[in-house]
Structures are given as C-alpha cells and as structure tokens.
Write a protein that holds these residues in place. Sequence first.
Motif, PDB file in Angstrom:
ATOM      1  N   ARG A 129       0.869  -1.173   0.000  1.00  0.00           N
ATOM      2  CA  ARG A 129       0.000   0.000   0.000  1.00  0.00           C
ATOM      3  C   ARG A 129       0.908   1.227   0.000  1.00  0.00           C
ATOM      4  O   ARG A 129       2.041   1.170   0.447  1.00  0.00           O
ATOM      5  N   SER A 130       0.384   2.314  -0.501  1.00  0.00           N
ATOM      6  CA  SER A 130       1.153   3.543  -0.605  1.00  0.00           C
ATOM      7  C   SER A 130       0.469   4.627   0.225  1.00  0.00           C
ATOM      8  O   SER A 130      -0.759   4.762   0.181  1.00  0.00           O
ATOM      9  N   PRO A 131       1.233   5.415   0.982  1.00  0.00           N
ATOM     10  CA  PRO A 131       0.610   6.504   1.751  1.00  0.00           C
ATOM     11  C   PRO A 131       0.047   7.575   0.818  1.00  0.00           C
ATOM     12  O   PRO A 131       0.600   7.833  -0.248  1.00  0.00           O
ATOM     13  N   ILE A 132      -1.046   8.166   1.233  1.00  0.00           N
ATOM     14  CA  ILE A 132      -1.644   9.259   0.469  1.00  0.00           C
ATOM     15  C   ILE A 132      -0.802  10.506   0.744  1.00  0.00           C
ATOM     16  O   ILE A 132      -0.605  10.874   1.905  1.00  0.00           O
ATOM     17  N   PRO A 133      -0.296  11.165  -0.307  1.00  0.00           N
ATOM     18  CA  PRO A 133       0.510  12.374  -0.088  1.00  0.00           C
ATOM     19  C   PRO A 133      -0.291  13.467   0.624  1.00  0.00           C
ATOM     20  O   PRO A 133      -1.489  13.655   0.360  1.00  0.00           O
ATOM     21  N   ASP A 134       0.358  14.185   1.533  1.00  0.00           N
ATOM     22  CA  ASP A 134      -0.311  15.256   2.283  1.00  0.00           C
ATOM     23  C   ASP A 134      -0.958  16.272   1.354  1.00  0.00           C
ATOM     24  O   ASP A 134      -2.055  16.766   1.625  1.00  0.00           O
ATOM     25  N   ILE A 175     -12.488  10.271  -3.544  1.00  0.00           N
ATOM     26  CA  ILE A 175     -11.747   9.197  -4.209  1.00  0.00           C
ATOM     27  C   ILE A 175     -10.958   8.357  -3.207  1.00  0.00           C
ATOM     28  O   ILE A 175     -10.849   7.145  -3.344  1.00  0.00           O
ATOM     29  N   PHE A 176     -10.453   8.998  -2.171  1.00  0.00           N
ATOM     30  CA  PHE A 176      -9.682   8.244  -1.188  1.00  0.00           C
ATOM     31  C   PHE A 176     -10.579   7.321  -0.378  1.00  0.00           C
ATOM     32  O   PHE A 176     -10.189   6.210  -0.045  1.00  0.00           O
ATOM     33  N   ALA A 177     -11.782   7.759  -0.057  1.00  0.00           N
ATOM     34  CA  ALA A 177     -12.729   6.890   0.650  1.00  0.00           C
ATOM     35  C   ALA A 177     -13.145   5.723  -0.243  1.00  0.00           C
ATOM     36  O   ALA A 177     -13.393   4.624   0.238  1.00  0.00           O
ATOM     37  N   ALA A 178     -13.190   5.957  -1.548  1.00  0.00           N
ATOM     38  CA  ALA A 178     -13.623   4.924  -2.483  1.00  0.00           C
ATOM     39  C   ALA A 178     -12.570   3.853  -2.706  1.00  0.00           C
ATOM     40  O   ALA A 178     -12.903   2.678  -2.855  1.00  0.00           O
ATOM     41  N   ILE A 179     -11.297   4.234  -2.731  1.00  0.00           N
ATOM     42  CA  ILE A 179     -10.273   3.237  -3.087  1.00  0.00           C
ATOM     43  C   ILE A 179      -9.241   2.959  -2.002  1.00  0.00           C
ATOM     44  O   ILE A 179      -8.487   1.999  -2.113  1.00  0.00           O
ATOM     45  N   CYS A 180      -9.202   3.781  -0.969  1.00  0.00           N
ATOM     46  CA  CYS A 180      -8.186   3.618   0.064  1.00  0.00           C
ATOM     47  C   CYS A 180      -8.837   3.217   1.384  1.00  0.00           C
ATOM     48  O   CYS A 180     -10.045   3.231   1.517  1.00  0.00           O
ATOM     49  N   GLY A 181      -8.016   2.910   2.350  1.00  0.00           N
ATOM     50  CA  GLY A 181      -8.539   2.537   3.654  1.00  0.00           C
ATOM     51  C   GLY A 181      -8.543   3.714   4.608  1.00  0.00           C
ATOM     52  O   GLY A 181      -8.162   4.827   4.264  1.00  0.00           O
ATOM     53  N   ASP A 182      -8.963   3.436   5.807  1.00  0.00           N
ATOM     54  CA  ASP A 182      -8.983   4.460   6.852  1.00  0.00           C
ATOM     55  C   ASP A 182      -7.608   4.735   7.426  1.00  0.00           C
ATOM     56  O   ASP A 182      -7.442   5.628   8.242  1.00  0.00           O
ATOM     57  N   ASP A 183      -6.615   3.945   7.001  1.00  0.00           N
ATOM     58  CA  ASP A 183      -5.274   4.081   7.555  1.00  0.00           C
ATOM     59  C   ASP A 183      -4.396   5.072   6.782  1.00  0.00           C
ATOM     60  O   ASP A 183      -3.213   5.209   7.050  1.00  0.00           O
ATOM     61  N   GLY A 184      -4.978   5.788   5.805  1.00  0.00           N
ATOM     62  CA  GLY A 184      -4.211   6.774   5.048  1.00  0.00           C
ATOM     63  C   GLY A 184      -3.332   6.184   3.968  1.00  0.00           C
ATOM     64  O   GLY A 184      -2.419   6.845   3.489  1.00  0.00           O
TER      65      GLY A 184
END
Length: 103
Positions: free
Chosen positions: A20-25, A46-55
């Motif tokens: 997994r890759s961190p979401i850039p600030d 988009i982040f809620a749609a494809i990423c987790g709650d862990d950023g």
Amino acid sequence: DNSAVRDLLAMDPSKRQEFRSPIPDRSLAMNEQMRAFFETDEFIDIFAAICGDDGTCPVMAPEGELLSFDGTHLTPEGAGYVGQALAAQITTESLTADVPADQ
C-alpha cells in the motif's frame, strides 16, 4: 522509480496485494478543499472509495495488476479499478436528486 516497479511485478502475485502507498499530504489537503467547496451530495471522495482508513491506498488491483506506474497516472487496469470504485459510490438517488419529478 522503475526498479521498484520491476521488483514489485517480479513478486509472487499474492504478496503484491499487501503493498500500500501513503496518500501524499498535498493530495489529502486538496481533497479536503474540494469537500469543503462542494455540497455533500456533489462530492465523491476518491480516497474513501479506493483507500482505507489508515491513510494508505492499494498499489495493485485485486486481480494483481499495477494501478499506477508512477504514483500519479493510472494504468488502464488502474483506471478500470478506480472507475468501478467511484461508480460504487454513486447511488441512483444521487443521480436523480436534482431532476424535476415531471421529467
């Protein structure tokens, strides 16, 4: 970097799913600006749609295909994955919310 992509693709497909890759600030900040600008029913996160709650976001699609070669531009498989995830966030109710009843 290309060597990291090559290493990832050389791995056993079952191991690739763990990455997994961190979401850039900067991306998170832009996302929050758009959330504040748009009405709740007009904004799809988009982040809620494809990423987790862990950023963090997946690097590989569930089928084992790379989502992006450079962390910014989607591969064709990545575009399909993200498109399906975003489509799942859109409800029939949200699509018809602003349509007058007589149409």
